[in-house]
Write a protein that holds these residues in place. Structure first.
Motif, PDB file in Angstrom:
ATOM      1  N   ALA A 108       0.835  -1.212   0.000  1.00 28.39           N
ATOM      2  CA  ALA A 108       0.000   0.000   0.000  1.00 28.39           C
ATOM      3  C   ALA A 108       0.862   1.252   0.000  1.00 28.39           C
ATOM      4  CB  ALA A 108      -0.935  -0.013   1.213  1.00 28.39           C
ATOM      5  N   LYS A 109       1.916   1.253   0.800  1.00 27.19           N
ATOM      6  CA  LYS A 109       2.803   2.412   0.844  1.00 27.19           C
ATOM      7  C   LYS A 109       3.584   2.560  -0.461  1.00 27.19           C
ATOM      8  CE  LYS A 109       5.871   4.848   3.968  1.00 27.19           C
ATOM      9  NZ  LYS A 109       6.965   5.220   3.078  1.00 27.19           N
ATOM     10  N   PHE A 110       3.961   1.431  -1.059  1.00 32.93           N
ATOM     11  CA  PHE A 110       4.698   1.459  -2.316  1.00 32.93           C
ATOM     12  C   PHE A 110       3.856   2.093  -3.424  1.00 32.93           C
ATOM     13  CE2 PHE A 110       5.783  -0.661  -6.344  1.00 32.93           C
ATOM     14  CZ  PHE A 110       7.106  -0.273  -6.476  1.00 32.93           C
ATOM     15  N   THR A 111       2.599   1.670  -3.550  1.00 36.47           N
ATOM     16  CA  THR A 111       1.726   2.234  -4.579  1.00 36.47           C
ATOM     17  C   THR A 111       1.454   3.707  -4.319  1.00 36.47           C
ATOM     18  OG1 THR A 111      -0.189   1.477  -3.321  1.00 36.47           O
ATOM     19  CG2 THR A 111       0.621   0.032  -5.049  1.00 36.47           C
ATOM     20  N   GLN A 112       1.283   4.061  -3.074  1.00 33.92           N
ATOM     21  CA  GLN A 112       1.019   5.456  -2.735  1.00 33.92           C
ATOM     22  C   GLN A 112       2.210   6.342  -3.093  1.00 33.92           C
ATOM     23  OE1 GLN A 112       0.469   6.025   1.446  1.00 33.92           O
ATOM     24  NE2 GLN A 112       1.040   8.172   1.307  1.00 33.92           N
ATOM     25  N   LEU A 113       3.400   5.902  -2.744  1.00 29.17           N
ATOM     26  CA  LEU A 113       4.593   6.697  -3.042  1.00 29.17           C
ATOM     27  C   LEU A 113       4.832   6.797  -4.548  1.00 29.17           C
ATOM     28  CD1 LEU A 113       7.099   5.471  -0.297  1.00 29.17           C
ATOM     29  CD2 LEU A 113       5.932   7.667  -0.407  1.00 29.17           C
ATOM     30  N   ASN A 114       4.603   5.718  -5.284  1.00 27.43           N
ATOM     31  CA  ASN A 114       4.799   5.765  -6.730  1.00 27.43           C
ATOM     32  C   ASN A 114       3.784   6.670  -7.406  1.00 27.43           C
ATOM     33  OD1 ASN A 114       6.864   3.690  -8.111  1.00 27.43           O
ATOM     34  ND2 ASN A 114       6.249   2.927  -6.107  1.00 27.43           N
ATOM     35  N   TYR A 115       2.543   6.616  -6.962  1.00 29.39           N
ATOM     36  CA  TYR A 115       1.531   7.504  -7.542  1.00 29.39           C
ATOM     37  C   TYR A 115       1.900   8.967  -7.286  1.00 29.39           C
ATOM     38  CZ  TYR A 115      -3.000   9.672  -8.438  1.00 29.39           C
ATOM     39  OH  TYR A 115      -3.996  10.462  -8.921  1.00 29.39           O
ATOM     40  N   THR A 116       2.311   9.257  -6.048  1.00 27.24           N
ATOM     41  CA  THR A 116       2.743  10.619  -5.735  1.00 27.24           C
ATOM     42  C   THR A 116       3.964  11.010  -6.553  1.00 27.24           C
ATOM     43  OG1 THR A 116       1.926  10.298  -3.484  1.00 27.24           O
ATOM     44  CG2 THR A 116       3.391  12.163  -3.859  1.00 27.24           C
ATOM     45  N   GLY A 117       4.878  10.059  -6.757  1.00 34.60           N
ATOM     46  CA  GLY A 117       6.068  10.354  -7.548  1.00 34.60           C
ATOM     47  C   GLY A 117       5.736  10.695  -8.986  1.00 34.60           C
ATOM     48  N   PHE A 118       4.821   9.941  -9.594  1.00 32.52           N
ATOM     49  CA  PHE A 118       4.412  10.260 -10.965  1.00 32.52           C
ATOM     50  C   PHE A 118       3.768  11.645 -11.040  1.00 32.52           C
ATOM     51  CE2 PHE A 118       4.269   5.521 -11.682  1.00 32.52           C
ATOM     52  CZ  PHE A 118       5.317   5.517 -12.589  1.00 32.52           C
ATOM     53  N   GLN A 119       2.962  11.980 -10.050  1.00 32.22           N
ATOM     54  CA  GLN A 119       2.329  13.296 -10.032  1.00 32.22           C
ATOM     55  C   GLN A 119       3.374  14.396  -9.932  1.00 32.22           C
ATOM     56  OE1 GLN A 119      -0.780  14.073 -10.501  1.00 32.22           O
ATOM     57  NE2 GLN A 119      -1.792  12.089 -10.387  1.00 32.22           N
ATOM     58  N   LYS A 120       4.388  14.203  -9.120  1.00 31.32           N
ATOM     59  CA  LYS A 120       5.435  15.212  -8.962  1.00 31.32           C
ATOM     60  C   LYS A 120       6.266  15.349 -10.241  1.00 31.32           C
ATOM     61  CE  LYS A 120       6.205  15.254  -3.978  1.00 31.32           C
ATOM     62  NZ  LYS A 120       6.191  16.721  -3.871  1.00 31.32           N
ATOM     63  N   ILE A 121       6.539  14.217 -10.884  1.00 32.26           N
ATOM     64  CA  ILE A 121       7.341  14.265 -12.110  1.00 32.26           C
ATOM     65  C   ILE A 121       6.636  15.082 -13.186  1.00 32.26           C
ATOM     66  CG2 ILE A 121       8.184  12.845 -14.029  1.00 32.26           C
ATOM     67  CD1 ILE A 121       8.799  10.670 -11.971  1.00 32.26           C
ATOM     68  N   ILE A 122       5.370  14.818 -13.414  1.00 33.27           N
ATOM     69  CA  ILE A 122       4.658  15.553 -14.459  1.00 33.27           C
ATOM     70  C   ILE A 122       4.467  17.018 -14.066  1.00 33.27           C
ATOM     71  CG2 ILE A 122       2.329  15.065 -13.612  1.00 33.27           C
ATOM     72  CD1 ILE A 122       3.523  15.091 -17.279  1.00 33.27           C
ATOM     73  N   LYS A 123       4.341  17.287 -12.768  1.00 30.34           N
ATOM     74  CA  LYS A 123       4.225  18.674 -12.329  1.00 30.34           C
ATOM     75  C   LYS A 123       5.514  19.439 -12.586  1.00 30.34           C
ATOM     76  CE  LYS A 123       2.982  21.422  -8.256  1.00 30.34           C
ATOM     77  NZ  LYS A 123       2.591  21.368  -6.825  1.00 30.34           N
ATOM     78  N   LYS A 124       6.655  18.811 -12.291  1.00 28.85           N
ATOM     79  CA  LYS A 124       7.946  19.448 -12.571  1.00 28.85           C
ATOM     80  C   LYS A 124       8.139  19.632 -14.061  1.00 28.85           C
ATOM     81  CE  LYS A 124       9.331  19.436  -8.252  1.00 28.85           C
ATOM     82  NZ  LYS A 124       9.478  20.689  -7.496  1.00 28.85           N
ATOM     83  N   HIS A 125       7.689  18.639 -14.843  1.00 29.16           N
ATOM     84  CA  HIS A 125       7.825  18.724 -16.297  1.00 29.16           C
ATOM     85  C   HIS A 125       7.053  19.927 -16.837  1.00 29.16           C
ATOM     86  CE1 HIS A 125       6.402  17.878 -20.421  1.00 29.16           C
ATOM     87  NE2 HIS A 125       7.613  17.357 -20.594  1.00 29.16           N
ATOM     88  N   ASP A 126       5.802  20.083 -16.412  1.00 27.89           N
ATOM     89  CA  ASP A 126       5.011  21.217 -16.892  1.00 27.89           C
ATOM     90  C   ASP A 126       5.605  22.534 -16.448  1.00 27.89           C
ATOM     91  OD1 ASP A 126       3.407  19.307 -17.945  1.00 27.89           O
ATOM     92  OD2 ASP A 126       1.722  19.600 -16.571  1.00 27.89           O
ATOM     93  N   GLN A 172       8.823  23.217 -15.866  1.00 29.72           N
ATOM     94  CA  GLN A 172      10.093  23.497 -16.529  1.00 29.72           C
ATOM     95  C   GLN A 172       9.923  23.755 -18.025  1.00 29.72           C
ATOM     96  OE1 GLN A 172      12.989  23.940 -15.032  1.00 29.72           O
ATOM     97  NE2 GLN A 172      12.162  23.486 -13.007  1.00 29.72           N
ATOM     98  N   THR A 173       9.031  23.019 -18.677  1.00 31.89           N
ATOM     99  CA  THR A 173       8.885  23.128 -20.134  1.00 31.89           C
ATOM    100  C   THR A 173       7.805  24.110 -20.560  1.00 31.89           C
ATOM    101  OG1 THR A 173       7.320  21.282 -20.209  1.00 31.89           O
ATOM    102  CG2 THR A 173       9.672  20.761 -20.378  1.00 31.89           C
TER     103      THR A 173
END
Length: 662
Positions: A17-35, A37-38
């Motif tokens: 449960a913690k693994f899925t939660q952290l990965n989902y949050t990580g994907f959200q942060k990655i796309i947020k940083k992408h938007d 920066q670009t």
């Protein structure tokens, strides 16, 4: 051995449960940083694609129900407790204590896994396979345009009612329970009660309008004879009172609450019952703003149990950000609750919110232009309730001394401690964490009304502990040394003597204050070295609104105010009697009036002043009690002033006698 194996499986579910939660949050942060920066806006498209994946949508409730059954079998050595799931609530020699807590979404799965080790998941139909809709509970709360029921429940008025219609499962359920909650003050000697009776869905509209009578509603129940005559008469009396209140008060559907409930309880034993409500949603049901929602029906039909109700406009729904944990204890007088319950409720996984109400919260948030009196917890919704672990509490693997709860840092796990050569090739943890924190703080932390948001999104504010940890809001008063302790320049030497005198004066006053008798607080020590620190943050209500602080006003408080007024009145009569006595002994002298006349005048002024002051103070206290304002009822200036007037009157009396002898 089986218990250890199950504990290992529980730890695996927690890690997943913690693994899925952290990965989902990580994907959200990655796309947020992408938007950011670009400059491209890919977040909506990526969010839709991510939501289509089942990776983070796994429902752990079914796993938890299965684990609970297995753990209960192992714990009871293959002889699980048998009994009626709804039994246990009719004991008369028990005292029921109910407390409510908020639970952050990060801690929900861990909390469920901890509780199931002590209590099994309460399943009403063990022969049926668990489905998600089995946990769904929906309620329709009634109120009128003046929000009479809301204000009564918020102020905790004696006899305040809450009327709701509740059903379990999906919209196809035909059995609706009409419930009424009645608040009773402790001084009445009665307990707050919740009573309900069943009603078929097809008869709800007619019953609420008075077209379907109480006799018709209970005709089938009387004919079947499954309940005693006394029970049926009590239910009929309840139905008449509810129907009368709905018609006379013009109550209409106002707010719907939906949530999924996981209940933990031993079948047939209600001494400890714990329920956890997740995905709480509060929806408008009224037609008061001209918009047709429920229409002439008792509930709106455009939604069911399809959380998160994305078809609704934002103004019609309030999605509560936390889960609601409710702990109900029925312990005998003087008996302590179980140790694991005390440890759970004092842990970092929960946040206590006394007297929290779904109906009150939903009404206050969905009708912002109509509600002027707010509950005390509403201004604190922006504060992050996550806390550091105060003691070792969480999910642990067998024979593992290190906790792996959700609040622990990754660097504290045994895997990191046992790693060797791989750590040398990575960035040092402290440096990497420092760079990430600085980058997040610069790019993501935004302030609302001067309060910084928590890094990483989520809309939560940093609380006082987190802000002090990040080094923000550093006050000059927190320095650990004065400039006088450093090298003193010639200019400073000229001011050294006044500073020494100031320090001596302050030290003397400090010693005198310490010597003077006064109440002193007791220092409470706990596991956390920072537990003694109290963080305070002032909250202000929005313009035109007030925050209601729950104040208990019992009849003895009114009686105490009356006794205080009568004591002042008695004091005034005694002083006026002294003035009259002095006035009788006054004589006319050749040079004018006797000096005792002025003493009698002084006592008369004191008596009149005390009487007026007592009357004004009594009226003020009664008004504050009626309004339930959190004001201090103690008085420290009035007695001092009146004693001063008494002293002046006595001195005038002595002066007059002395002047007469001279």
């Amino acid at each position: 051995m089986l218990e250890e194996d199950l504990s290992d499986i529980i730890a695996d579910v927690h890690d997943l449960a913690k693994f899925t939660q952290l990965n989902y949050t990580g994907f959200q942060k990655i796309i947020k940083k992408h938007d950011k920066q670009t400059g491209w806006t890919l977040k909506p498209v990526f969010h839709a694609r991510l939501n289509a994946k089942p990776f983070f949508k796994d429902n752990y409730d079914a796993f938890i129900v299965k684990l609970s059954k297995l753990y209960d079998l192992v714990r009871t050595r293959g002889n699980p407790t048998m009994g009626d799931s709804s039994a246990g609530g009719n004991q008369q020699n028990f005292i029921r204590q109910t407390t409510k807590y908020w639970v952050h979404p990060d801690n929900i799965t861990e909390l469920k896994l901890i509780i199931l080790k002590h209590l099994p998941v309460l399943v009403f139909n063990p022969n049926k396979e668990f489905e998600k809709e089995d946990a769904a509970i929906s309620s329709i709360y009634y109120d009128n345009r003046d929000f009479e029921l809301y204000l009564g429940r918020l102020r905790k008025d004696e006899g305040a009612e809450a009327i709701r219609l509740r059903w379990y499962g999906g919209m196809q359920n035909q059995t609706i329970f009409v419930e009424r909650k009645t608040h009773r003050e402790d001084w009445t000697g009665e307990k707050s009660v919740k009573a309900r009776f069943p009603l078929k869905e097809k008869h709800v509209n007619a019953f609420m309008k008075g077209e379907y009578t109480v006799a018709q509603a209970f005709e089938k129940m009387r004919r079947e004879g499954k309940k005693s005559v006394k029970e049926i008469e009590n239910l009929e009396a309840l139905a008449r009172e509810v129907q009368y209140s709905v018609i006379t008060r013009r109550l209409e559907p106002a707010v719907r609450s939906f949530y999924n409930r996981t209940a933990f309880q031993l079948p047939g034993d209600a001494r400890v019952r714990i329920s956890l409500d997740t995905e709480l949603s509060l929806v408008r049901e009224d037609n008061w703003d001209g918009k047709k929602r429920s229409g002439d029906n008792w509930r709106r039909m455009d939604i069911g149990i399809d959380y998160p109700f994305s078809q609704l406009p934002p103004n019609d729904i309030e999605r509560f950000p936390y889960a609601i944990l409710e702990v109900k204890l029925q312990t005998q007088a003087g008996q302590e609750p179980p140790a694991w319950v005390r440890e759970l409720t004092s842990s970092h996984l929960v946040e206590a919110v006394p007297k929290f109400s779904k109906f009150i919260h939903g009404t206050a948030t969905l009708f912002p232009h109509n509600i002027k009196l707010l509950p005390f917890w509403l201004p604190q919704m922006g504060v992050d309730i996550r806390k550091p672990a105060t003691h070792r509490f969480g999910i642990e693997r067998p024979n593992q001394s290190v906790s792996i709860s959700t609040s622990d840092e990754p660097s504290s796990t045994s895997d990191d401690e046992g790693s060797s050569g791989e750590d040398d090739e990575r960035t040092p943890p402290n440096e990497e964490t420092h760079l990430l924190e600085n980058h997040d703080r610069e790019n993501e932390a935004t302030a609302v009304n001067g309060t910084p948001r928590a890094p990483g999104g989520g809309g939560n504010f940093l609380d006082e502990e987190e802000r002090s940890g990040t080094g923000e809001h550093i006050d000059d008063a927190t320095t650990f040394y004065d400039s006088d302790d450093d090298i003193i320049s010639p200019t400073h030497r000229r001011h050294r003597t006044p500073q020494i005198l100031t320090k001596l004066t302050n030290g003397t006053l400090y010693i005198l204050r310490k010597i003077a008798p006064h109440p002193r607080s007791t220092q409470v020590t706990g596991h956390n070295p920072h537990a003694a620190t109290i963080y305070h943050r002032p909250f202000r209500a929005p313009p035109g609104k007030k925050i209601f602080v729950p104040i208990r006003i019992e009849p003895k408080v009114h009686f105490a105010a009356e006794r205080t007024f009568l004591s002042w009145f008695e004091f005034s009569i005694i002083i006026s009697a002294i003035a009259t006595t002095l006035l009788n002994f006054t004589t006319t002298q050749e040079g004018g009036r006797n000096a005792l006349l002025y003493a009698a005048l002084g006592f008369t002024v004191t008596a009149v002043a005390s009487l007026m002051y007592a009357a004004g103070l009594y009226l003020y206290r009664v008004r504050m009690m009626l309004l339930r304002r959190p004001v201090g009822f103690h008085e420290k200036w009035g007695p001092n002033v009146l004693c001063g007037l008494m002293l002046v009157a006595v001195l005038v009396n002595f002066a007059g006698k002395w002047a007469g002898k001279m």
